[in-house]
Design a protein around this motif. Sequence first.
Motif, PDB file in Angstrom:
ATOM      1  N   LYS B  17      -3.312  -1.677 -37.940  1.00 16.10           N
ATOM      2  CA  LYS B  17      -2.055  -1.256 -37.299  1.00 16.10           C
ATOM      3  C   LYS B  17      -2.352  -0.261 -36.177  1.00 16.10           C
ATOM      4  CE  LYS B  17       1.041  -2.926 -40.443  1.00 16.10           C
ATOM      5  NZ  LYS B  17       0.142  -3.786 -41.196  1.00 16.10           N
ATOM      6  N   ALA B  18      -1.635  -0.423 -35.077  1.00 20.85           N
ATOM      7  CA  ALA B  18      -1.664   0.580 -34.000  1.00 20.85           C
ATOM      8  C   ALA B  18      -0.307   1.263 -34.024  1.00 20.85           C
ATOM      9  CB  ALA B  18      -1.907  -0.087 -32.653  1.00 20.85           C
ATOM     10  N   HIS B  19      -0.305   2.576 -34.214  1.00 18.31           N
ATOM     11  CA  HIS B  19       0.955   3.291 -34.427  1.00 18.31           C
ATOM     12  C   HIS B  19       1.587   3.738 -33.109  1.00 18.31           C
ATOM     13  CE1 HIS B  19       0.285   3.311 -38.729  1.00 18.31           C
ATOM     14  NE2 HIS B  19      -0.968   3.622 -38.460  1.00 18.31           N
ATOM     15  N   ALA B  20       2.822   3.339 -32.931  1.00 18.27           N
ATOM     16  CA  ALA B  20       3.610   3.811 -31.783  1.00 18.27           C
ATOM     17  C   ALA B  20       4.535   4.886 -32.332  1.00 18.27           C
ATOM     18  CB  ALA B  20       4.396   2.663 -31.172  1.00 18.27           C
ATOM     19  N   HIS B  21       3.928   6.056 -32.612  1.00 24.04           N
ATOM     20  CA  HIS B  21       4.625   7.098 -33.370  1.00 24.04           C
ATOM     21  C   HIS B  21       5.762   7.760 -32.621  1.00 24.04           C
ATOM     22  CE1 HIS B  21       2.943   7.852 -37.228  1.00 24.04           C
ATOM     23  NE2 HIS B  21       1.712   7.844 -36.791  1.00 24.04           N
ATOM     24  N   CYS B  22       6.814   8.046 -33.352  1.00 22.29           N
ATOM     25  CA  CYS B  22       7.793   9.045 -32.960  1.00 22.29           C
ATOM     26  C   CYS B  22       7.710  10.129 -34.030  1.00 22.29           C
ATOM     27  CB  CYS B  22       9.204   8.480 -32.961  1.00 22.29           C
ATOM     28  SG  CYS B  22       9.529   7.365 -31.602  1.00 22.29           S
ATOM     29  N   ASP B  23       8.313  11.275 -33.752  1.00 20.42           N
ATOM     30  CA  ASP B  23       8.426  12.244 -34.821  1.00 20.42           C
ATOM     31  C   ASP B  23       9.419  11.714 -35.833  1.00 20.42           C
ATOM     32  OD1 ASP B  23       6.624  13.969 -33.927  1.00 20.42           O
ATOM     33  OD2 ASP B  23       8.017  15.468 -33.198  1.00 20.42           O
ATOM     34  N   GLY B  27      14.147  10.127 -33.277  1.00 24.63           N
ATOM     35  CA  GLY B  27      15.322  10.070 -32.408  1.00 24.63           C
ATOM     36  C   GLY B  27      16.523  10.855 -32.877  1.00 24.63           C
ATOM     37  N   TYR B  29      18.107  14.003 -32.915  1.00 23.62           N
ATOM     38  CA  TYR B  29      18.115  15.360 -32.369  1.00 23.62           C
ATOM     39  C   TYR B  29      19.563  15.750 -32.098  1.00 23.62           C
ATOM     40  CZ  TYR B  29      13.158  14.554 -31.608  1.00 23.62           C
ATOM     41  OH  TYR B  29      11.831  14.275 -31.797  1.00 23.62           O
ATOM     42  N   GLY B  89      10.478  21.023 -27.867  1.00 23.41           N
ATOM     43  CA  GLY B  89       9.103  20.521 -27.904  1.00 23.41           C
ATOM     44  C   GLY B  89       8.998  19.021 -28.049  1.00 23.41           C
ATOM     45  N   ASP B  90       9.926  18.426 -28.789  1.00 21.72           N
ATOM     46  CA  ASP B  90       9.783  17.009 -29.109  1.00 21.72           C
ATOM     47  C   ASP B  90      10.663  16.095 -28.261  1.00 21.72           C
ATOM     48  OD1 ASP B  90       8.162  18.022 -31.005  1.00 21.72           O
ATOM     49  OD2 ASP B  90       9.329  17.395 -32.731  1.00 21.72           O
ATOM     50  N   TYR B  91      11.697  16.656 -27.657  1.00 20.04           N
ATOM     51  CA  TYR B  91      12.626  15.788 -26.925  1.00 20.04           C
ATOM     52  C   TYR B  91      12.553  15.974 -25.407  1.00 20.04           C
ATOM     53  CZ  TYR B  91      16.941  13.771 -25.174  1.00 20.04           C
ATOM     54  OH  TYR B  91      17.835  13.044 -24.441  1.00 20.04           O
ATOM     55  N   PHE B  92      12.662  17.223 -24.975  1.00 20.05           N
ATOM     56  CA  PHE B  92      12.703  17.459 -23.535  1.00 20.05           C
ATOM     57  C   PHE B  92      11.335  17.207 -22.897  1.00 20.05           C
ATOM     58  CE2 PHE B  92      16.565  19.905 -24.471  1.00 20.05           C
ATOM     59  CZ  PHE B  92      17.382  19.463 -23.444  1.00 20.05           C
ATOM     60  N   LYS B  93      11.360  16.561 -21.737  1.00 27.41           N
ATOM     61  CA  LYS B  93      10.130  16.339 -20.968  1.00 27.41           C
ATOM     62  C   LYS B  93      10.064  17.392 -19.866  1.00 27.41           C
ATOM     63  CE  LYS B  93       9.028  12.098 -22.622  1.00 27.41           C
ATOM     64  NZ  LYS B  93       7.811  11.785 -23.354  1.00 27.41           N
ATOM     65  N   LYS B 141      21.766  12.678 -22.177  1.00 26.28           N
ATOM     66  CA  LYS B 141      22.227  11.438 -22.793  1.00 26.28           C
ATOM     67  C   LYS B 141      23.486  10.899 -22.103  1.00 26.28           C
ATOM     68  CE  LYS B 141      20.288  12.351 -27.358  1.00 26.28           C
ATOM     69  NZ  LYS B 141      19.418  11.175 -27.388  1.00 26.28           N
TER      70      LYS B 141
END
Lengths: 100, 163
Positions: B17-23, B27, B29, B89-93, B141
């Motif tokens: 498996k190749a993981h396409a991780h999200c926290d 999604g 938030y 940290g996890d959402y904003f770019k 959003k």
Amino acid sequence: MLRLLKVNGDSMAPDLKEGDFVVITTVPFFLNRLKPGNIIVFENKQYGTLIKRIASFDPQSAEAYVEGTQPESLDSRRLGPIHRDAIRGKVIAHFPKNKR
Amino acid sequence: MIYQFLNTLDKKFHFEKAHAHCDIPCGIYDPSAAQIAALTVVRMMDLMSDLDSGEGDNKATYHNSMSRYIDSKEEHAEKAKLEIRIIWGDYFKKDKHPNVDDLVHKIMLLGSKVRQTADRKAGEDFVASINEFAEAFWKTKDIKTKTAKAPYAPALDVVYPDL
């Protein structure tokens, strides 16, 4: 040379979705010529085998910065730059679970 | 057809498996948890200042109530800071939302101040800054926001998504 892997997770959706298959090339010739937009499979000590898109690649330091398609994706802000040694392959074929 | 073939092989050979991780949870938030926690901080400040000083037999009751209010204030200030850090940290770019960094820093400082003191003005600023953060979050959003008084004490202005 070539490996077949199954995608787990949706951080690359809609380009790659959970359950899709991808074929990667492990040939060094291709891995030394990576560029933004390429999708790569690489190893991370904490998260294991990951698949992400290259946002930028620095040939001098041989480091790639990666990102997912989704805003929530784990990416180089958390992972840091991905060194060439950690990159296992570049995606060259994709077999989606559902035809689009 | 090819997929079905590969999937059949996978069931037998279990491809890597190749993981396409999200926290996790992926999604999900929402700044409302931070907003409620910040309101709780102000509420605790109000309860602290309204508490009878306690003389004689009431002394133990006073200390009991005061320590509980302080404990709750501490807990909710930290909770608000944590919720903001997660979204930041996890959402904003960074490249897409460059102004959020300063705002988050301000929230962190105010979060510390409301723990160190019982300064209601700092509490109000804490709520207002988190409201500003919520507005920036919903904007990413394309969801409009509205401002209304919270329907419970301390009845401060809160930014809500206009769904």
